[in-house]
Design a protein around this motif. Structure first.
Motif, PDB file in Angstrom:
ATOM      1  N   LYS A 119     -34.547  90.557 113.177  1.00 53.80           N
ATOM      2  CA  LYS A 119     -34.449  89.422 112.253  1.00 53.80           C
ATOM      3  C   LYS A 119     -35.447  88.310 112.592  1.00 53.80           C
ATOM      4  O   LYS A 119     -35.842  87.533 111.733  1.00 53.80           O
ATOM      5  CB  LYS A 119     -33.021  88.881 112.226  1.00 53.80           C
ATOM      6  CG  LYS A 119     -32.523  88.368 113.532  1.00 53.80           C
ATOM      7  CD  LYS A 119     -31.025  88.066 113.471  1.00 53.80           C
ATOM      8  CE  LYS A 119     -30.186  89.300 113.638  1.00 53.80           C
ATOM      9  NZ  LYS A 119     -28.761  89.117 113.493  1.00 53.80           N
ATOM     10  N   GLU A 146     -24.625  91.994 107.749  1.00 52.95           N
ATOM     11  CA  GLU A 146     -24.350  90.995 106.699  1.00 52.95           C
ATOM     12  C   GLU A 146     -25.291  91.203 105.516  1.00 52.95           C
ATOM     13  O   GLU A 146     -24.885  91.098 104.360  1.00 52.95           O
ATOM     14  CB  GLU A 146     -24.544  89.571 107.245  1.00 52.95           C
ATOM     15  CG  GLU A 146     -23.552  89.137 108.315  1.00 52.95           C
ATOM     16  CD  GLU A 146     -23.832  89.726 109.693  1.00 52.95           C
ATOM     17  OE1 GLU A 146     -24.832  90.482 109.855  1.00 52.95           O
ATOM     18  OE2 GLU A 146     -23.049  89.446 110.614  1.00 52.95           O
ATOM     19  N   ASN A 211     -27.412  83.003 115.867  1.00 49.94           N
ATOM     20  CA  ASN A 211     -27.528  84.259 115.125  1.00 49.94           C
ATOM     21  C   ASN A 211     -27.189  84.058 113.648  1.00 49.94           C
ATOM     22  O   ASN A 211     -27.867  84.579 112.759  1.00 49.94           O
ATOM     23  CB  ASN A 211     -26.624  85.319 115.751  1.00 49.94           C
ATOM     24  CG  ASN A 211     -26.776  86.667 115.068  1.00 49.94           C
ATOM     25  OD1 ASN A 211     -27.888  87.147 114.866  1.00 49.94           O
ATOM     26  ND2 ASN A 211     -25.662  87.263 114.665  1.00 49.94           N
ATOM     27  N   LYS A 212     -26.167  83.257 113.383  1.00 48.86           N
ATOM     28  CA  LYS A 212     -25.781  83.030 111.973  1.00 48.86           C
ATOM     29  C   LYS A 212     -26.833  82.178 111.279  1.00 48.86           C
ATOM     30  O   LYS A 212     -27.156  82.399 110.118  1.00 48.86           O
ATOM     31  CB  LYS A 212     -24.402  82.369 111.918  1.00 48.86           C
ATOM     32  CG  LYS A 212     -23.484  82.821 110.820  1.00 48.86           C
ATOM     33  CD  LYS A 212     -23.454  84.303 110.497  1.00 48.86           C
ATOM     34  CE  LYS A 212     -23.083  85.199 111.634  1.00 48.86           C
ATOM     35  NZ  LYS A 212     -23.080  86.638 111.253  1.00 48.86           N
TER      36      LYS A 212
HETATM   37 MG    MG Z   1     -25.564  90.352 111.783  1.00 48.27          MG
END
Ligand code: MG
Ligand code: NDP
Length: 380
Positions: A119, A146, A211-212
């Motif tokens: 990411k 997600e 992370n979010k």
């Molecule tokens: Mg994730």
């Protein structure tokens, strides 16, 4: 038959990707593997899958029983990503950190489908990567659970009718602690995630909630939805992997056991659902909870929105500062709560305002920020 190139093959996502291959031999062939420093895992995986191209990490080149094409180091990751011989090629980026950016760029230029776990690539260089994806017309498919959920919820829908994306968060290893209880927490405790078994960096990123924050930025770039329409919510069970709310009040969600094999398999064969060995979710007796995710409890989430809204080079600075701070915490050089302080100091520093947002700058400034922060704490 899809031809896979997997970088970061020895890590948590890399090994789970290879589990999917093992269980679907008629679907996938491993053509390239980039391995890390763990000799035992690296040699075992290479000898099992016998890829025709191998990339070893700098300083960790191992003897093999056969003679594949060999690349080495960070340049080697780009060479492996650029290597191309087959029709249907997928580049699985399971590297951790900003080392994932340039290999992704190479793979896009080689017109491979991108299955992205890394990411940090989209956090630091999202708009630049999107420009390349458009120019070379390659599919960019998320592995993150997600985003896999949101992708599935958006399938067949019009983006104009989306009211908001709702990204769920487990809360990480300290979710039951108050802020004042975070003083002096240990690395060992931070590394114990309640629901997921993942690499060290993302486990710490989950504990700080960075992370979010990263996932909000990732979602913005993957689905072209403005930040005002991307929310987060605490969901301790990690069963609902994320949701999409539409203008008429309809909410679509994707549910499953917290097992990364499922979103990895979906990314590898998108838009198809492969047979896989994951635990089936038993709906009977499911007890799901949702709570507000507080910026005060988790300031890193707020910092991610802040850097994202500033735009330009700032999300790359956010990523680099976080990368350095997490490394310092894992080396026992700083306290857990100093991670957020280091990040805040960098993303509010005006000196980055004049730096233009180019791929070269994203990479060079990120490396510089990481080096300078580490140096302040005596780490080379
Ligand atoms: Mg994730
Ligand atoms: P891991 O730390 O388990 O694995 C990363 C692997 O990449 C390691 O084997 C590491 O080798 C290798 N690597 C890193 N840098 C280099 C380099 N320069 N050259 C060669 N090899 C390198 O991480 P995860 O699998 O947990 O995470 C990978 C990515 O996926 C991250 O971006 C993470 O945020 C994302 N992600 C992970 C999830 C998970 O469940 N694990 C879920 C969703 C997203 P070495 O050990 O030698 O450094």
């Amino acid at each position: 038959m899809r031809h896979l190139y997997i970088v970061g093959a020895c890590g948590s996502i890399g090994r789970q990707t290879l589990d999917i291959v093992r269980n679907n031999k008629e679907e996938f062939k491993v053509v390239g593997l980039a391995v890390g420093s763990n000799k035992e895992i690296a040699v075992k995986l290479i000898e099992e899958f016998k890829p025709e191209v191998v990339c070893f990490k700098e300083g960790y080149v191992y003897e093999l029983s056969y003679k594949p094409v060999i690349f080495v180091g960070d340049k080697g990751l780009e060479e492996l990503a650029a290597y191309s011989k087959y029709e249907d090629e997928v580049f699985v980026n399971a590297l951790v950190g900003m080392s994932g950016i340039m290999p992704t760029v190479s793979a896009i230029k080689a017109k491979k489908t991108i299955a992205l776990a890394n990411k940090e690539t989209l956090v630091a260089a999202g708009d630049l990567i999107n420009d390349l994806v458009k120019k070379y017309n390659v599919p960019l498919v998320p592995i993150d659970s997600e985003h896999s959920a949101i992708l599935q919820c958006l399938t067949g829908e019009s983006k104009k009718e989306v009211k908001r994306l709702i990204i769920t968060a487990s809360g990480g290893s300290f979710r039951d602690k108050k802020r004042e209880e975070l003083i002096g927490v240990t690395k060992e405790a931070a590394l114990k995630h309640p629901n997921w078994s993942m690499g060290a960096k993302i486990t710490i990123d989950s504990a700080t909630m960075m992370n979010k924050g990263f996932e909000v930025i990732e979602a913005h770039h993957l689905f072209h939805i403005p930040y005002e329409k991307i929310d987060t919510i605490l969901h301790k069970e990690s069963i609902v992997h994320s949701l999409v709310e539409f203008n008429d009040g309809t909410i679509k969600a994707e549910l499953g056991s917290p097992d990364m094999h499922t979103p990895i398999a979906y990314a590898l064969r998108y838009p198809h659902h492969l047979q896989n060995e994951s635990d089936n979710l038993d709906l009977i007796g499911l007890n799901l909870h949702f709570e507000e995710l507080s910026d005060k409890r988790y300031p890193c989430l707020e910092y991610a929105y802040l850097a994202a809204k500033k735009g330009g080079i700032y999300p790359a600075i956010l990523n680099a500062a976080n990368e350095a701070a997490v490394k310092l915490f894992l080396l026992d050089k700083i306290e857990f709560l100093e991670i957020e302080k280091i990040i805040y100091d960098e993303i509010t520093n005006k000196k980055y305002e004049t730096i233009s947002y180019t791929l070269e700058n994203v990479v060079s400034i990120s490396l510089l920020v990481i080096k300078e922060i580490l140096k302040k704490f005596g780490v080379d």
